[in-house]
Design an enzyme around this catalytic site. Sequence first.
Site, mmCIF file in Angstrom:
data_model
loop_
_atom_site.group_PDB
_atom_site.id
_atom_site.type_symbol
_atom_site.label_atom_id
_atom_site.label_comp_id
_atom_site.label_asym_id
_atom_site.label_seq_id
_atom_site.Cartn_x
_atom_site.Cartn_y
_atom_site.Cartn_z
ATOM 1 N N ARG A 32 -2.197 -6.590 -8.458
ATOM 2 C CA ARG A 32 -1.050 -7.459 -8.169
ATOM 3 C C ARG A 32 -1.066 -8.643 -9.270
ATOM 4 O O ARG A 32 0.297 -9.374 -9.540
ATOM 5 C CB ARG A 32 -1.236 -8.141 -6.882
ATOM 6 C CG ARG A 32 -0.801 -7.289 -5.609
ATOM 7 C CD ARG A 32 -1.114 -7.825 -4.283
ATOM 8 N NE ARG A 32 -2.813 -8.311 -4.297
ATOM 9 C CZ ARG A 32 -3.609 -8.536 -3.322
ATOM 10 N NH1 ARG A 32 -2.930 -8.556 -2.318
ATOM 11 N NH2 ARG A 32 -4.671 -8.766 -3.562
ATOM 12 N N LYS B 73 -14.793 -8.882 3.827
ATOM 13 C CA LYS B 73 -13.884 -9.349 4.761
ATOM 14 C C LYS B 73 -14.152 -8.991 6.138
ATOM 15 O O LYS B 73 -15.038 -8.144 6.443
ATOM 16 C CB LYS B 73 -12.697 -8.449 4.584
ATOM 17 C CG LYS B 73 -11.875 -8.927 3.044
ATOM 18 C CD LYS B 73 -10.737 -7.740 2.670
ATOM 19 C CE LYS B 73 -10.232 -8.086 1.341
ATOM 20 N NZ LYS B 73 -9.220 -7.052 1.017
ATOM 21 N N SER C 27 -2.679 -8.129 3.066
ATOM 22 C CA SER C 27 -2.980 -7.892 4.475
ATOM 23 C C SER C 27 -3.266 -9.387 5.342
ATOM 24 O O SER C 27 -2.953 -9.506 6.318
ATOM 25 C CB SER C 27 -4.269 -6.861 4.487
ATOM 26 O OG SER C 27 -3.696 -5.657 4.098
ATOM 27 N N HIS D 25 0.896 -1.194 0.003
ATOM 28 C CA HIS D 25 -0.107 -0.106 -0.105
ATOM 29 C C HIS D 25 0.944 1.155 0.127
ATOM 30 O O HIS D 25 0.648 2.068 -0.716
ATOM 31 C CB HIS D 25 -0.863 0.204 1.335
ATOM 32 C CG HIS D 25 -1.951 -0.900 1.487
ATOM 33 N ND1 HIS D 25 -1.926 -1.572 2.606
ATOM 34 C CD2 HIS D 25 -2.720 -1.488 0.624
ATOM 35 C CE1 HIS D 25 -2.937 -2.805 2.291
ATOM 36 N NE2 HIS D 25 -3.636 -2.410 1.121
#
Length: 163
Positions: free
Chosen positions: A91, A40, A129, A16
């Site tokens: 990504r 999440k 994360s 990030h």
Amino acid sequence: MKAIFPGSFDPLTNGHLDLISRSLTFLDELIIAVMVNPDKKGFLPAQERARLIKTACREKGLTRFRVLTDSGLLADLAKREGCFQVIKGIRNAADLESESAMARANALLLPGLETIFLPAGGETMDISSSLIRQIAAFGGDVSHFVPPCVEKVLKERLHKNNV
Ligand code: PNS
């Protein structure tokens, strides 16, 4: 030009931070928005995530950023802020697919809202994360993946859970 960088940031990673500092090379201002991802389960409280982002960005010497928390739609936040550019990191192919769908939905919700994709930096492209939470939960060293202030909080939480 200003843009919004939305995410869960649970917690902030070096990936990030890399995207934030690269975005600020071509933006006048970046609004970093800690938002809710309904898929999440939350780990850190939103205010704590925001505090860590501010600390880490300041420690990196970054300026021209603002951090906020919001529990609504990204399109509504963008409208309120008068900001029609969104930054997202990509990504891999899975990210591209899911982020493209989100970008199209956001543009339907707020016509003119554009999403700018930045490829994840080489060294940070495998960081997530959730991976970091897992390494930290098993007592692993996360210092390569997160800024020092985040590492400290993860260690404190781990310690608290073990006693
Ligand atoms: O870091 P994440 O979990 O990939 O970030 C996803 C996030 C929080 C940016 C996304 O879930 C989001 O935009 N949440 C706000 C609610 C919203 O606008 N949902 C519709 C997106 S099309």
